[in-house]
Design an enzyme around this catalytic site. Structure first.
Site, PDB file in Angstrom:
ATOM      1  CG  ASP A   1      -4.879   4.489 -18.376  1.00  0.00           C
ATOM      2  OD1 ASP A   1      -5.892   5.186 -18.196  1.00  0.00           O
ATOM      3  OD2 ASP A   1      -3.733   4.966 -18.505  1.00  0.00           O
TER       4      ASP A   1
HETATM    5  N1  URA Z   1      -2.262   7.434 -14.686  1.00  0.00           N
HETATM    6  C1  URA Z   1      -2.259   6.811 -15.876  1.00  0.00           C
HETATM    7  O1  URA Z   1      -1.577   7.233 -16.795  1.00  0.00           O
HETATM    8  N2  URA Z   1      -3.024   5.711 -16.012  1.00  0.00           N
HETATM    9  C2  URA Z   1      -3.785   5.202 -15.016  1.00  0.00           C
HETATM   10  O2  URA Z   1      -4.479   4.204 -15.207  1.00  0.00           O
HETATM   11  C3  URA Z   1      -3.773   5.859 -13.775  1.00  0.00           C
HETATM   12  C4  URA Z   1      -3.004   6.980 -13.646  1.00  0.00           C
END
Ligand code: URA
Length: 206
Positions: free
Chosen positions: A73
């Site tokens: 993310d």
């Molecule tokens: N799970 C999430 O919520 N975000 C990420 O970036 C990776 C796994």
């Protein structure tokens, strides 16, 4: 020429192991590059962003074309593998090879023994249970977990199911790869030993 002898039509060869000459010149095989990056916040895990945001490509300093394997993310930090090895990328994302991903999550509430127990039992996210390996309390509000899947926002959703919220998320391990002492924004090439252990974990070599 194949291994010093005239090749015959239909003969197969492995560019990894065989010496292949065409018109006396060795056939070049694509040089594979493997980089790990500690992605800082705000940077997006794509090669190009239609909104003009900074991408992982913008912050690595190599001329070769590499692409990120999987996603992290925008507001998460940590380990991102970038490579031009399509076989490694495909296997890392294929559920069959169950690449483990370790995350450190800072939560909006304390890490209690009950929370750890619920993590150990696995957590339903949408219609599928996420198996959580080895949850460890890091400090009051911070927990480390390993999972084997890559659904979008899965870690954040998992903690919402447990009645809390992820305030900060870092990926520290991906298969046999470790973030180690890389600081946010820093990247480095994998060592030959790391490449081998990665390829072994993905059953691409023995
Ligand atoms: N799970 C999430 O919520 N975000 C990420 O970036 C990776 C796994």
């Amino acid at each position: 020429m194949l291994n010093g002898k005239q090749a015959t039509i239909g003969q197969s060869a492995d560019p990894e192991k065989d010496a292949i000459l065409v018109d006396g010149k060795p056939v070049k095989r694509e040089q594979h590059i493997y980089l790990i990056l500690n992605k800082p916040k705000i940077v997006v895990t794509t090669l190009a962003d239609e909104l003009g945001r900074t991408t992982v490509r913008d912050i690595i300093d190599i001329p070769e074309r590499v692409f990120p394997v999987g996603r992290l993310d925008r507001n998460a930090t940590g380990l991102v593998l970038l490579t031009n090895d399509g076989e490694v990328a495909n296997r890392m994302m294929h559920p069959r090879y169950e690449t483990a991903k370790t995350y450190v999550a800072m939560l909006s509430s304390p890490v209690t023994p009950q929370l750890l127990e619920r993590l150990r039992k696995g957590v339903m996210v949408e219609d599928r249970k996420v198996a959580v390996e080895n949850p460890v309390k890091v400090n009051l509000n911070t927990v480390q977990i390993s999972i084997h899947e890559g659904r979008k926002h899965v870690v954040k959703k998992l903690f919402v199911q447990l009645g809390t919220h992820v305030d900060a998320l870092t990926r520290t391990e991906l298969g046999p790869l470790r973030l180690g002492t890389l600081k946010p924004g820093e990247s480095r090439k994998l060592t030959p030993a790391e490449v081998s252990s990665l390829r072994r974990a993905l059953q691409l070599e023995k």
